[in-house]
Scaffold this active site. Structure first.
Site, PDB file in Angstrom:
ATOM      1  N   ALA A  70      15.841   9.164 -55.172  1.00 54.99           N
ATOM      2  CA  ALA A  70      16.372  10.389 -54.562  1.00 54.99           C
ATOM      3  C   ALA A  70      15.509  11.562 -54.974  1.00 54.99           C
ATOM      4  CB  ALA A  70      17.825  10.615 -54.983  1.00 54.99           C
ATOM      5  N   ASP A  71      15.525  12.584 -54.153  1.00 57.62           N
ATOM      6  CA  ASP A  71      14.820  13.814 -54.487  1.00 57.62           C
ATOM      7  C   ASP A  71      15.571  14.981 -53.864  1.00 57.62           C
ATOM      8  OD1 ASP A  71      12.224  14.638 -55.864  1.00 57.62           O
ATOM      9  OD2 ASP A  71      12.229  15.869 -54.053  1.00 57.62           O
ATOM     10  N   THR A  72      15.553  16.112 -54.568  1.00 57.21           N
ATOM     11  CA  THR A  72      16.232  17.317 -54.103  1.00 57.21           C
ATOM     12  C   THR A  72      15.239  18.462 -54.103  1.00 57.21           C
ATOM     13  OG1 THR A  72      18.336  16.566 -55.021  1.00 57.21           O
ATOM     14  CG2 THR A  72      18.140  18.919 -54.559  1.00 57.21           C
TER      15      THR A  72
END
Length: 191
Positions: A70-72
């Protein structure tokens, strides 16, 4: 809770969120180059990083289980705001967000064998006006140092948030409903 997936992330927030929805996980290392490509759209960038993290983690997996990456990112005026390099950068980001709306994009990717499922959840966040002194005090709390956009909504940074439109958990770092949907989708292709 037994490990049912691998988590290719060092984020303590993502671990807490998986535990919140009773998804067992085992941590894997997933170091990648996070440099944006030339003219790469924000949504494409965050998706690419999530998939690359999952694939990097997959290289260390010892069992055939889904690997979650995941990445934000924070986006304002089509500009990506990553993690602050230093105090000056953090203050400048917070002042850019002050009294404005921005978008937080979190991409979730799961890989298993050659299958990949990925999606991006975008949430609009509006900040109240922030003084430079408030931004400086916040920097000195230590909280913004490892956060995209220089703030954490689940901590002291929540005091700046006037409203959100979308998924709170995506702003924290892992949209829970979308994560469960993607796990179910990936596992359904394995039957």
């Amino acid at each position: 809770m037994s490990a049912s997936i691998y988590l290719a992330s060092q984020s303590p927030r993502r671990r807490e969120l998986l535990e919140q929805i009773n998804i067992g996980y085992e941590l894997l290392s997933a170091s990648i180059d996070e440099t944006p490509l030339d003219n790469e759209a924000a949504a494409d960038y965050v998706k690419r990083l999530a998939v690359e993290k999952a694939r990097a983690g997959q290289a260390f997996a010892t069992e055939n289980k889904p690997v979650l990456g995941a990445d934000t990112i924070v986006v304002i005026d089509e500009k990506l705001l990553g993690k602050p390099r230093d105090q000056e950068h953090a203050i400048s980001m917070l002042m850019a967000l002050s009294n404005r709306q921005h978008q937080v994009m979190t991409a979730v990717a799961l890989v298993l064998d050659d299958e990949v499922v990925c999606d991006v959840v975008t949430t609009s966040v509006t900040f109240r006006a922030i003084s430079e002194q408030e931004a400086l005090n916040y920097w000195h709390s230590g909280e913004p140092k490892d956060k995209a956009g220089g703030y954490g909504i689940q901590g002291l940074g929540g005091q700046f948030v006037e409203k959100i439109d979308g998924c709170y958990f995506a702003v924290v770092g892992l949209p829970l409903m979308k994560t469960q949907q993607l796990i179910a989708e990936l596992l359904s292709t394995q039957k």
